[in-house]
Write a protein that holds these residues in place. Structure first.
Motif, PDB file in Angstrom:
ATOM      1  N   GLY A   1       6.952   3.286   0.659  1.00  0.00           N
ATOM      2  CA  GLY A   1       7.702   3.512  -0.575  1.00  0.00           C
ATOM      3  C   GLY A   1       8.026   4.977  -0.776  1.00  0.00           C
ATOM      4  O   GLY A   1       8.561   5.643   0.116  1.00  0.00           O
ATOM      5  N   ASP A   2       7.672   5.523  -1.958  1.00  0.00           N
ATOM      6  CA  ASP A   2       7.995   6.921  -2.261  1.00  0.00           C
ATOM      7  C   ASP A   2       6.802   7.835  -2.040  1.00  0.00           C
ATOM      8  O   ASP A   2       6.771   8.953  -2.529  1.00  0.00           O
ATOM      9  N   LYS A   3       5.813   7.365  -1.276  1.00  0.00           N
ATOM     10  CA  LYS A   3       4.627   8.179  -1.023  1.00  0.00           C
ATOM     11  C   LYS A   3       4.828   9.049   0.214  1.00  0.00           C
ATOM     12  O   LYS A   3       5.743   8.827   0.999  1.00  0.00           O
ATOM     13  N   SER A   4       3.963  10.021   0.379  1.00  0.00           N
ATOM     14  CA  SER A   4       3.912  10.822   1.589  1.00  0.00           C
ATOM     15  C   SER A   4       2.725  10.316   2.406  1.00  0.00           C
ATOM     16  O   SER A   4       1.625  10.169   1.884  1.00  0.00           O
ATOM     17  N   TRP A   5       2.950  10.045   3.700  1.00  0.00           N
ATOM     18  CA  TRP A   5       1.958   9.322   4.498  1.00  0.00           C
ATOM     19  C   TRP A   5       1.549  10.147   5.720  1.00  0.00           C
ATOM     20  O   TRP A   5       2.411  10.674   6.425  1.00  0.00           O
ATOM     21  N   PRO A   6       0.262  10.238   6.019  1.00  0.00           N
ATOM     22  CA  PRO A   6      -0.175  10.998   7.196  1.00  0.00           C
ATOM     23  C   PRO A   6       0.149  10.263   8.489  1.00  0.00           C
ATOM     24  O   PRO A   6       0.046   9.038   8.561  1.00  0.00           O
ATOM     25  N   LEU A   7       0.524  11.010   9.517  1.00  0.00           N
ATOM     26  CA  LEU A   7       0.835  10.438  10.831  1.00  0.00           C
ATOM     27  C   LEU A   7      -0.283  10.733  11.811  1.00  0.00           C
ATOM     28  O   LEU A   7      -0.806  11.845  11.868  1.00  0.00           O
ATOM     29  N   HIS A   8      -0.628   9.724  12.609  1.00  0.00           N
ATOM     30  CA  HIS A   8      -1.641   9.857  13.649  1.00  0.00           C
ATOM     31  C   HIS A   8      -1.001   9.578  15.004  1.00  0.00           C
ATOM     32  O   HIS A   8       0.016   8.868  15.101  1.00  0.00           O
ATOM     33  N   ASP A   9      -1.592  10.111  16.046  1.00  0.00           N
ATOM     34  CA  ASP A   9      -1.096   9.905  17.398  1.00  0.00           C
ATOM     35  C   ASP A   9      -0.960   8.409  17.694  1.00  0.00           C
ATOM     36  O   ASP A   9      -1.908   7.642  17.506  1.00  0.00           O
ATOM     37  N   GLY A  10       0.251   8.001  18.116  1.00  0.00           N
ATOM     38  CA  GLY A  10       0.496   6.601  18.454  1.00  0.00           C
ATOM     39  C   GLY A  10       1.051   5.761  17.331  1.00  0.00           C
ATOM     40  O   GLY A  10       1.398   4.593  17.550  1.00  0.00           O
TER      41      GLY A  10
END
Length: 218
Positions: free
Chosen positions: A193-202
């Motif tokens: 949605g309108d959130k900011s989301w952390p990205l992880h390898d893969g």
């Protein structure tokens, strides 16, 4: 440099940079942005640079032009304005506000002011991410297999011809945010949605109909 992203039913058709000479929009083949639709006039509208601002001007006709769902004859464009002509949309993006080569985010809170950081437990794996370079690999479509190196502190995917989204490198890793309410953004099984989301390898990222995979270089 500001850009316009032309889309139809959520699918990006064209991304153009705005030059000081301006841009014409219409059904005629001689227009800078040609929209082949009877809902669009042959010379429907134009965008010109005036007094250090970009001005949208509708032509002399009765087919209404909308900006952010409101009818307009003239309108000074602001970042993320959504222009609608018939069933096509044009999103105005001021890249000077969205893209920076700086890794210092202390002065860029305004760039992601419409997003919300998810509350989460501290993730120790994120502390090492800021020292590793991120990559995106396209997993479907005509550019299948292409990789994009995330070289700047902020990467606006809309400027790469993709669905508008922003990837930010912070002190605790990479985060992705959706810049367009009309598009669906998910990471793995999570629609963010309108959130900011952390990205992880893969991580697998789905931007509307586009699928990407996020990687971290060792």
């Amino acid at each position: 440099m500001p850009t316009l992203t032309l889309a139809f039913k959520g699918k990006t058709l064209q991304v153009l940079s705005l030059e000081e000479a301006g841009i014409s929009i219409g059904r005629n083949s001689g227009q800078d942005i040609q929209i082949d639709s009877l809902a669009v006039e042959p010379e429907h509208a134009r965008i010109k640079y005036h007094d250090q601002q970009w001005l949208l001007i509708q032509g002399d006709h009765e087919n209404t032009t909308f900006v952010n769902h409101k009818p307009v004859q003239k309108h000074i464009l602001q970042n993320n304005d959504l222009i609608r002509i018939g069933k096509h949309t044009l999103q105005y993006r001021d890249t000077d506000m969205l893209v920076t080569e700086s890794n210092d985010f202390s002065g860029h809170n305004d760039i992601i002011q419409d997003t919300h950081i998810l509350p989460m437990e501290p993730d120790l794996s994120l502390t090492t991410q800021a020292s590793r370079t991120g990559l995106l690999q396209i997993m479907n479509g005509k550019n299948l297999g292409k990789t994009i190196k995330l070289q700047s502190g902020l990467t606006d995917l809309g400027q790469l011809g993709m669905t508008p989204a922003l990837i930010a490198l912070r002190s605790d890793g990479y985060f992705i945010s959706n810049l367009a309410k009309d598009y669906t953004l998910s990471v793995g099984d999570h629609e963010i949605g309108d959130k900011s989301w952390p990205l992880h390898d893969g991580d697998m990222i789905k931007l509307d109909q586009l699928t990407l995979q996020f990687h971290l270089q060792a």
